[in-house]
Write a protein that holds these residues in place. Structure first.
Motif, PDB file in Angstrom:
ATOM      1  N   HIS A 106       6.707  58.695 -41.654  1.00 50.45           N
ATOM      2  CA  HIS A 106       6.401  57.509 -42.420  1.00 50.45           C
ATOM      3  C   HIS A 106       7.216  57.424 -43.736  1.00 50.45           C
ATOM      4  O   HIS A 106       7.477  58.612 -44.149  1.00 50.45           O
ATOM      5  N   SER A 107       7.192  56.339 -44.455  1.00 55.35           N
ATOM      6  CA  SER A 107       7.867  56.223 -45.596  1.00 55.35           C
ATOM      7  C   SER A 107       6.913  55.698 -46.521  1.00 55.35           C
ATOM      8  O   SER A 107       6.362  54.575 -46.418  1.00 55.35           O
ATOM      9  N   PRO A 108       6.223  56.426 -47.515  1.00 58.44           N
ATOM     10  CA  PRO A 108       5.674  55.735 -48.654  1.00 58.44           C
ATOM     11  C   PRO A 108       6.396  54.698 -49.409  1.00 58.44           C
ATOM     12  O   PRO A 108       7.653  54.555 -49.350  1.00 58.44           O
ATOM     13  N   LEU A 109       5.573  53.925 -49.741  1.00 60.49           N
ATOM     14  CA  LEU A 109       6.180  52.598 -50.543  1.00 60.49           C
ATOM     15  C   LEU A 109       5.822  52.878 -51.867  1.00 60.49           C
ATOM     16  O   LEU A 109       4.828  53.601 -52.543  1.00 60.49           O
ATOM     17  N   ALA A 110       6.941  52.821 -52.994  1.00 51.75           N
ATOM     18  CA  ALA A 110       6.882  52.948 -54.193  1.00 51.75           C
ATOM     19  C   ALA A 110       6.973  51.756 -55.110  1.00 51.75           C
ATOM     20  O   ALA A 110       7.728  50.990 -54.821  1.00 51.75           O
ATOM     21  N   PHE A 151       1.341  52.466 -64.852  1.00 50.63           N
ATOM     22  CA  PHE A 151       1.342  51.133 -64.115  1.00 50.63           C
ATOM     23  C   PHE A 151       0.290  50.503 -65.248  1.00 50.63           C
ATOM     24  O   PHE A 151       0.568  49.422 -65.329  1.00 50.63           O
ATOM     25  N   ALA A 152      -0.757  50.931 -65.822  1.00 48.54           N
ATOM     26  CA  ALA A 152      -1.538  50.454 -66.784  1.00 48.54           C
ATOM     27  C   ALA A 152      -0.640  49.724 -67.860  1.00 48.54           C
ATOM     28  O   ALA A 152      -0.779  48.771 -68.306  1.00 48.54           O
ATOM     29  N   HIS A 166      18.544  57.576 -56.965  1.00 44.02           N
ATOM     30  CA  HIS A 166      18.840  57.037 -58.456  1.00 44.02           C
ATOM     31  C   HIS A 166      17.793  57.802 -59.536  1.00 44.02           C
ATOM     32  O   HIS A 166      17.988  57.351 -60.570  1.00 44.02           O
ATOM     33  N   MET A 167      17.058  58.667 -58.910  1.00 47.84           N
ATOM     34  CA  MET A 167      16.013  59.212 -59.914  1.00 47.84           C
ATOM     35  C   MET A 167      16.548  60.251 -60.834  1.00 47.84           C
ATOM     36  O   MET A 167      16.153  60.209 -62.152  1.00 47.84           O
ATOM     37  N   ALA A 168      17.808  61.002 -60.550  1.00 44.08           N
ATOM     38  CA  ALA A 168      18.197  61.960 -61.410  1.00 44.08           C
ATOM     39  C   ALA A 168      19.012  61.403 -63.064  1.00 44.08           C
ATOM     40  O   ALA A 168      18.840  61.950 -63.795  1.00 44.08           O
ATOM     41  N   SER A 169      19.330  60.093 -62.781  1.00 46.62           N
ATOM     42  CA  SER A 169      19.762  59.358 -63.891  1.00 46.62           C
ATOM     43  C   SER A 169      18.918  59.021 -65.033  1.00 46.62           C
ATOM     44  O   SER A 169      19.073  58.839 -66.274  1.00 46.62           O
ATOM     45  N   GLY A 170      17.504  59.043 -64.700  1.00 46.30           N
ATOM     46  CA  GLY A 170      16.268  58.802 -65.371  1.00 46.30           C
ATOM     47  C   GLY A 170      16.293  57.415 -65.714  1.00 46.30           C
ATOM     48  O   GLY A 170      15.583  56.672 -66.520  1.00 46.30           O
ATOM     49  N   GLN A 171      17.124  56.419 -65.117  1.00 42.07           N
ATOM     50  CA  GLN A 171      17.100  54.782 -65.206  1.00 42.07           C
ATOM     51  C   GLN A 171      15.784  54.502 -64.758  1.00 42.07           C
ATOM     52  O   GLN A 171      15.668  53.178 -65.114  1.00 42.07           O
ATOM     53  N   ILE A 172      15.154  54.885 -63.600  1.00 38.28           N
ATOM     54  CA  ILE A 172      14.261  54.374 -62.871  1.00 38.28           C
ATOM     55  C   ILE A 172      12.860  55.352 -63.096  1.00 38.28           C
ATOM     56  O   ILE A 172      13.133  56.427 -63.026  1.00 38.28           O
ATOM     57  N   ARG A 173      11.926  54.788 -63.574  1.00 37.25           N
ATOM     58  CA  ARG A 173      10.512  55.463 -63.603  1.00 37.25           C
ATOM     59  C   ARG A 173       9.579  55.017 -62.262  1.00 37.25           C
ATOM     60  O   ARG A 173       9.321  53.652 -62.447  1.00 37.25           O
ATOM     61  N   LEU A 174       9.209  55.656 -61.454  1.00 36.41           N
ATOM     62  CA  LEU A 174       8.237  55.339 -60.384  1.00 36.41           C
ATOM     63  C   LEU A 174       6.861  55.612 -61.097  1.00 36.41           C
ATOM     64  O   LEU A 174       6.221  56.438 -61.767  1.00 36.41           O
ATOM     65  N   LEU A 175       5.982  54.366 -60.924  1.00 36.28           N
ATOM     66  CA  LEU A 175       4.525  54.080 -61.314  1.00 36.28           C
ATOM     67  C   LEU A 175       3.546  54.532 -60.444  1.00 36.28           C
ATOM     68  O   LEU A 175       2.525  54.730 -60.729  1.00 36.28           O
ATOM     69  N   ALA A 176       3.750  54.327 -59.043  1.00 32.56           N
ATOM     70  CA  ALA A 176       2.785  54.022 -58.035  1.00 32.56           C
ATOM     71  C   ALA A 176       3.485  54.460 -56.637  1.00 32.56           C
ATOM     72  O   ALA A 176       4.510  54.036 -56.486  1.00 32.56           O
ATOM     73  N   VAL A 177       2.846  55.072 -55.790  1.00 32.06           N
ATOM     74  CA  VAL A 177       3.163  55.046 -54.293  1.00 32.06           C
ATOM     75  C   VAL A 177       1.878  54.800 -53.574  1.00 32.06           C
ATOM     76  O   VAL A 177       0.883  54.800 -53.962  1.00 32.06           O
ATOM     77  N   SER A 178       2.232  54.509 -52.066  1.00 33.67           N
ATOM     78  CA  SER A 178       1.417  54.183 -51.323  1.00 33.67           C
ATOM     79  C   SER A 178       0.709  55.386 -50.580  1.00 33.67           C
ATOM     80  O   SER A 178       1.323  56.325 -50.686  1.00 33.67           O
ATOM     81  N   GLY A 179      -0.431  55.211 -49.947  1.00 37.78           N
ATOM     82  CA  GLY A 179      -0.688  56.343 -49.118  1.00 37.78           C
ATOM     83  C   GLY A 179      -2.036  56.968 -49.453  1.00 37.78           C
ATOM     84  O   GLY A 179      -2.711  56.535 -50.454  1.00 37.78           O
TER      85      GLY A 179
END
Length: 326
Positions: free
Chosen positions: A124-128, A142-143, A215-228
């Protein structure tokens, strides 16, 4: 001998459970065809080709992967309907084909209940949900993002790999439940979407977790939530939608199916071979590179998952009001 790895113990039990009397030492198939409703080069294609290598020999003398891309995977399902029921043709599809399409398309060239026989769950692949440099660095949750979206409604948009995808519908459900003024921007695949996210022309993106990971290592993207139901092993610091108060659990999963009329003993033999092919650390490590978590299970578990997905998505899609024609 030390304790066996829990995943390995569970997998061995599944392989044993899939074996029925009379299915133990069958002659190998001359050729096994693995139908795939996606073009070459993606995670599903890579998964199918790796499994083909492991299935070749004891289960089948030759294994061929056939890419039947088009109509979001529907062409591959249609090709399975009239295939032989001797286990020589199997279909690998993402869950949207059986969990989403029946509720978004007025007409499909197949019926999940009668034309598809569950064989094995693979991964399975979580959605982010992530934000990029277009969203201020002060937005760390996310708030925070919801507050920013309310204050900047003209900038509050989110992308997804495709209109009607699980990633799109899940984010649309969150937007509706929160009252946030989020506008959907559909893309044709995840590569351009994540490129625009990194470049700052797209504020946020809902997509399979694997699209974000390189692309996470660059720090340009911040993940706020995942599914599951639980946090992803690949992003353990990111909270689930449920932790954030949204009643969402669905993830994109990949499963194998046989034609609907396939005998039970043939399904069991195919399931046993597939589960055995997944029983290696290398298989899990390979899938993890693409944001996929190995979750092997037999026909009964896959059938139950389809029913659970249908119960969740039927209501969500009705509330969102989305159709493939809209």
């Amino acid at each position: 001998m030390g304790r066996a790895d829990p995943m390995r113990r569970g997998l061995l039990a599944l392989v044993a459970a899939a074996s029925l009397p009379g299915t133990g030492r069958a002659e190998p198939l001359a050729t096994l065809r693995l139908l795939l409703g996606a073009p070459a080069g993606g995670p599903g294609d890579l998964m199918a080709r790796q499994l083909a290598e492991r299935l070749r020999g004891e289960h089948a003398r030759a294994v061929v992967v056939e890419n039947r891309s088009g109509a979001g995977g529907q062409l591959a399902v249609a090709a399975l309907k009239d295939a032989p029921v001797d286990g020589s043709v199997l279909l690998l599809v993402p869950s949207s084909v059986v969990s989403i399409y029946p509720f978004t398309y007025a007409r499909l060239p197949y019926r999940v209940e009668t034309d598809l026989q569950p064989v094995a769950l693979v991964a399975h692949s979580p959605l982010a949900f992530g934000v990029g440099p277009a969203v201020p660095a002060a937005v760390k949750s996310f708030a925070d993002f919801l507050a920013w979206a309310q204050a900047h409604p003209q900038q509050a948009s989110y992308g997804s790999p495709a209109s009607g995808s699980i990633a799109h519908l899940q984010a649309a459900a969150v937007a509706q439940a929160s009252g946030a003024p989020l506008v959907h921007v559909p893309y044709r695949g995840g590569a351009q979407a994540v490129g625009d996210l990194r470049g700052g022309s797209l504020p946020s993106l809902s997509a399979p977790l694997g699209i974000f990971l390189p692309h996470m290592a660059s720090g340009q993207i911040r993940l706020l939530a995942v599914s599951g139901e639980a946090r992803s092993q690949l992003a353990p610091s990111v909270p689930t939608w449920r932790e954030l108060g949204f009643k969402l659990t669905a993830r994109e999963w990949y499963g194998f199916f046989a034609p609907g009329r396939t005998p039970r003993e043939v399904v069991a033999r195919s399931a046993s071979a597939l589960l055995k092919s997944l029983d290696s650390p290398e298989a899990g490590a390979l899938l993890a590179r693409f944001g996929l978590e190995l979750t092997p299970a037999g026909p009964e578990r896959l059938a139950a998952l389809i029913q659970a997905d249908a119960a969740e998505w039927r209501g969500l899609i009705q509330r969102i009001g989305f159709t493939a024609e809209s």
